[in-house]
Design a protein around this motif. Structure first.
Motif, short mmCIF file in Angstrom:
data_model
loop_
_atom_site.label_atom_id
_atom_site.label_comp_id
_atom_site.label_asym_id
_atom_site.label_seq_id
_atom_site.Cartn_x
_atom_site.Cartn_y
_atom_site.Cartn_z
N PRO A 170 6.06 7.38 -7.30
CA PRO A 170 6.57 8.13 -8.80
C PRO A 170 6.15 9.76 -8.10
O PRO A 170 6.57 10.59 -9.27
CB PRO A 170 5.11 7.79 -9.44
N SER A 171 5.59 9.62 -7.05
CA SER A 171 5.23 11.10 -6.57
C SER A 171 6.28 11.60 -5.49
O SER A 171 5.47 12.70 -5.07
CB SER A 171 3.49 11.19 -6.07
N VAL A 172 6.96 10.57 -5.05
CA VAL A 172 7.44 11.40 -3.55
C VAL A 172 8.80 12.62 -4.50
O VAL A 172 9.09 12.37 -4.82
CB VAL A 172 8.37 10.10 -3.22
N HIS A 173 8.56 13.76 -3.73
CA HIS A 173 9.87 14.60 -3.90
C HIS A 173 10.44 14.39 -3.09
O HIS A 173 11.43 15.66 -3.27
CB HIS A 173 9.33 16.07 -4.23
N THR A 174 10.54 14.35 -0.91
CA THR A 174 11.90 14.32 -0.79
C THR A 174 11.63 13.00 -0.25
O THR A 174 10.39 12.62 0.43
CB THR A 174 11.39 15.61 0.04
N LEU A 175 12.15 12.34 -0.11
CA LEU A 175 12.92 10.75 0.17
C LEU A 175 14.39 10.80 1.72
O LEU A 175 15.54 11.36 0.99
CB LEU A 175 13.12 9.63 -1.21
N SER A 176 13.62 10.42 2.57
CA SER A 176 15.44 10.37 3.76
C SER A 176 14.99 8.63 4.00
O SER A 176 14.04 8.48 4.75
CB SER A 176 14.85 11.35 4.78
N LEU A 177 15.85 8.00 4.04
CA LEU A 177 15.87 7.03 4.35
C LEU A 177 17.15 6.60 4.95
O LEU A 177 17.79 6.53 4.66
CB LEU A 177 15.98 5.82 2.97
N SER A 178 17.16 6.24 6.55
CA SER A 178 17.81 5.86 7.91
C SER A 178 17.94 4.33 8.07
O SER A 178 17.01 3.46 8.04
CB SER A 178 18.32 6.10 9.06
N ASN A 179 19.20 3.21 7.96
CA ASN A 179 19.21 1.72 8.19
C ASN A 179 17.81 0.87 7.41
O ASN A 179 16.95 0.40 7.89
CB ASN A 179 18.48 1.86 9.56
N VAL A 180 18.38 1.71 6.15
CA VAL A 180 17.58 0.23 5.34
C VAL A 180 17.53 -0.42 4.34
O VAL A 180 18.74 0.35 4.03
CB VAL A 180 16.52 1.09 4.20
N ARG A 181 17.07 -1.82 4.05
CA ARG A 181 17.98 -2.45 3.21
C ARG A 181 17.29 -1.79 1.48
O ARG A 181 16.51 -2.51 1.66
CB ARG A 181 17.69 -4.13 3.43
N LEU A 182 17.82 -1.80 0.75
CA LEU A 182 17.51 -1.37 -0.53
C LEU A 182 17.33 -2.90 -1.64
O LEU A 182 19.08 -3.40 -1.58
CB LEU A 182 18.61 -0.45 -1.16
N SER A 214 0.48 -1.02 0.16
CA SER A 214 -0.16 0.17 -0.25
C SER A 214 1.00 1.14 0.01
O SER A 214 0.15 2.65 -0.55
CB SER A 214 -1.13 0.03 1.42
N LEU A 215 2.04 1.34 0.59
CA LEU A 215 3.29 2.45 0.31
C LEU A 215 3.41 2.88 -0.94
O LEU A 215 3.44 3.82 -0.94
CB LEU A 215 3.78 1.41 1.50
N PHE A 216 3.48 1.92 -1.73
CA PHE A 216 4.26 1.93 -2.62
C PHE A 216 2.95 2.65 -4.10
O PHE A 216 3.23 3.45 -5.19
CB PHE A 216 5.17 0.49 -3.63
N SER A 217 1.79 1.88 -3.93
CA SER A 217 0.62 2.87 -4.15
C SER A 217 -0.19 3.74 -3.74
O SER A 217 -0.73 3.41 -4.68
CB SER A 217 -0.13 1.23 -4.68
N CYS A 218 0.18 4.44 -2.84
CA CYS A 218 -0.07 5.87 -2.28
C CYS A 218 0.25 6.75 -3.81
O CYS A 218 1.73 6.81 -4.18
CB CYS A 218 0.33 5.86 -1.08
N ASP A 219 -0.34 7.83 -4.59
CA ASP A 219 -0.60 8.38 -5.28
C ASP A 219 -0.07 10.03 -4.37
O ASP A 219 -0.46 10.82 -5.64
CB ASP A 219 -1.18 8.57 -6.87
N THR A 220 -0.54 10.38 -3.41
CA THR A 220 -0.35 11.52 -3.06
C THR A 220 0.89 11.72 -2.28
O THR A 220 0.79 12.54 -2.13
CB THR A 220 -2.01 11.66 -2.23
N LEU A 221 1.14 10.83 -1.97
CA LEU A 221 2.71 10.82 -0.94
C LEU A 221 4.14 11.80 -1.49
O LEU A 221 4.21 11.20 -3.00
CB LEU A 221 3.21 9.49 -0.73
N ARG A 222 4.08 12.64 -1.11
CA ARG A 222 5.00 13.87 -0.94
C ARG A 222 6.59 13.39 -0.15
O ARG A 222 7.27 13.89 -0.96
CB ARG A 222 4.60 14.68 -1.36
N VAL A 223 6.96 13.27 0.87
CA VAL A 223 7.47 13.40 1.29
C VAL A 223 7.51 11.96 2.80
O VAL A 223 6.41 11.52 3.03
CB VAL A 223 7.66 14.59 2.99
N LEU A 224 8.20 11.20 2.19
CA LEU A 224 8.84 10.02 2.50
C LEU A 224 10.01 9.97 4.04
O LEU A 224 10.98 9.96 3.28
CB LEU A 224 8.43 8.71 2.43
N THR A 225 9.66 9.65 5.00
CA THR A 225 11.03 8.87 6.42
C THR A 225 10.65 8.13 6.41
O THR A 225 10.20 8.08 7.33
CB THR A 225 11.20 10.68 6.76
#
Length: 437
Positions: free
Chosen positions: A181-193, A143-154
């Motif tokens: 596709p809609s995020v313009h600010t992204l901050s990831l800490s201790n995340v596995r890519l 559900s986190l990836f399918s949201c088209d309104t999310l702009r800022v994610l930390t």
């Protein structure tokens, strides 16, 4: 002729009726008289915690479920028992009441966290901040990836004072990653890519403007190629290779990201204005000139100097030769010592023709003094220099007061002594001869 003047005074005239004065009726309007829709709109401008405190000011407000429509939900530093109740509160929100911002901080179970994410994603969320701690790893819900309104994610997993090995394990906290596709600010800490080196591309993040990566695992070679990216900060990624291409990139900060002997970095950022680099000097650089660079900060260190080390420094300095303000950060940096070696091999490969301000934090060894003089000779319009050193007691400085040594240095400085307008020095515990100042 006498004139008779009669004065009638109320209360003295026996024929007058003593009538009481009429009191004006005052109508008082309070906030309790406002419609619920207006109250909801007014209180939407309050932070979430002060909003909860206002319920004790009025009986009507106490019964009015203001939190059910409040757009900014901040559940920070709650006890584990209190955090487990957050999904219940979210389930009782008014229908069609969007959540603009949601923050969750503290120790939380995986099931509770998943439930919170699923609920807020359905309510027009724009800003999501998760600063949580849990024992097991956590797969981000779809559900986190399918949201088209999310702009800022930390996303941040709290390490809770773990050791270095524990911190490495904590990087497994958040797993799985697909485009936003809609995020313009992204901050990831201790995340596995887990999506490959080309995760941060214009196809996956077409609107990304600011990106921060700290202590992330799962990837050794990283490609960042987002056309709209303006600010990039990466810290402790343990990379073997870094490829950055951004025509609109303005600020770049790279801190301790290379752990391998043959690491490399390729940077193409023609609009870059601010660059900070801290890490090992053994990185092989391929960079284009930063022609509009305003500020540059550098902290290089190494154990055994060699020609490859000097070549890396030369390549980077050539790319930033248009800089206006330059700082060599930290007394542990060996950049000045490297410059003296490069100078002895034939001089710097470039001149800093735009450099106006220079700030140094040396250990004040003689090799570093040579490096400073090398910089001064290569900066024809330098106006301000600031030198800050905590001590000059490093081995090799036993004869700082030798007059002959400083006379030889003064001869090298004669060609540039009239260019400087401001020279600041702060050297504590120094045995430097007064002629050096």
């Amino acid at each position: 002729m006498a004139t008779r003047i009669s004065q009638k005074k109320e209360g003295l005239n026996p024929n007058a009726e003593n009538k009481p004065k009429k009191k004006k009726r005052i109508t008082r309007h309070t906030n309790n008289d406002l419609p619920d829709e207006i109250l909801h709109h007014i209180f939407s401008f309050l932070p979430f915690k002060p909003l909860a405190q206002t319920t004790v000011l009025s009986k009507n407000w106490n019964h009015l479920p203001l939190w059910r429509s409040h757009p900014h939900l901040d559940f920070s530093n709650l006890s584990p028992n209190a955090i487990e109740l957050v999904p219940t509160l979210l389930s009782r929100r008014q229908p069609h009441s969007n959540i603009t911002a949601f923050r969750l901080s503290g120790c939380v179970s995986s099931s509770c966290l998943r439930d919170c994410i699923d609920r807020v994603m359905k309510q027009g969320i724009e800003q999501l901040e998760l600063d949580v701690h849990f024992e097991d790893s956590f797969d981000l819900p779809s559900s986190l990836f399918s949201c088209d309104t999310l702009r800022v994610l930390t996303l941040n997993h709290q390490n809770k004072g773990q050791t270095e090995n524990g911190a490495r394990q904590a990087r497994q906290a958040f797993r799985g990653f697909t485009p936003f596709p809609s995020v313009h600010t992204l901050s990831l800490s201790n995340v596995r890519l887990n999506c490959g080196r080309d995760l941060f591309s214009g196809k996956n993040f077409p609107l990304l403007r600011k990106l921060g990566l700290k202590n992330c695992g799962g990837i050794s070679g990283l490609l960042i190629k987002c056309p709209g990216l303006e600010i990039l900060e990466i810290d402790r990624l343990r990379l073997s290779g870094l490829d950055i291409s951004g025509i609109g990139l303005l600020e770049l900060r790279i801190t301790k990201c290379f752990q391998y002997v043959n690491s490399w970095a390729n940077i193409l950022a023609p609009s870059l204005q601010s660059l900070y680099w801290e890490g090992k000097v053994s990185v092989k650089f391929t960079v284009e000139s930063f022609r509009v660079l305003k500020t540059f900060s550098l902290w290089f260190y190494y154990k055994v100097p060699n020609r490859a080390t000097w070549q890396s420094v030369s390549t980077l300095l050539s790319a930033i030769c248009f800089v206006r303000s330059m700082t060599f950060v930290g007394s542990g940096s060996r950049v000045l010592e490297t410059l003296s070696k490069i100078d002895s091999e034939g001089g710097l490969p470039c001149s800093f023709n735009n450099l106006i301000t220079l700030e140094l934090h040396p250990r004040m060894t003689k090799d570093e003094i040579t490096g400073i003089i090398c910089l001064l000779r290569s900066s024809p319009i330098l106006r301000t220099i600031t030198i800050t050193a905590n001590s000059c007691s490093h081995p090799g400085n036993e004869k700082w007061n030798e007059k002959q040594y400083w006379i030889s240095q003064i001869q090298k400085l004669k060609s540039i002594e009239f260019q400087l307008k401001v020279a600041r020095s702060n050297v504590c515990g120094s045995k430097m001869h007064k002629s050096a100042v």
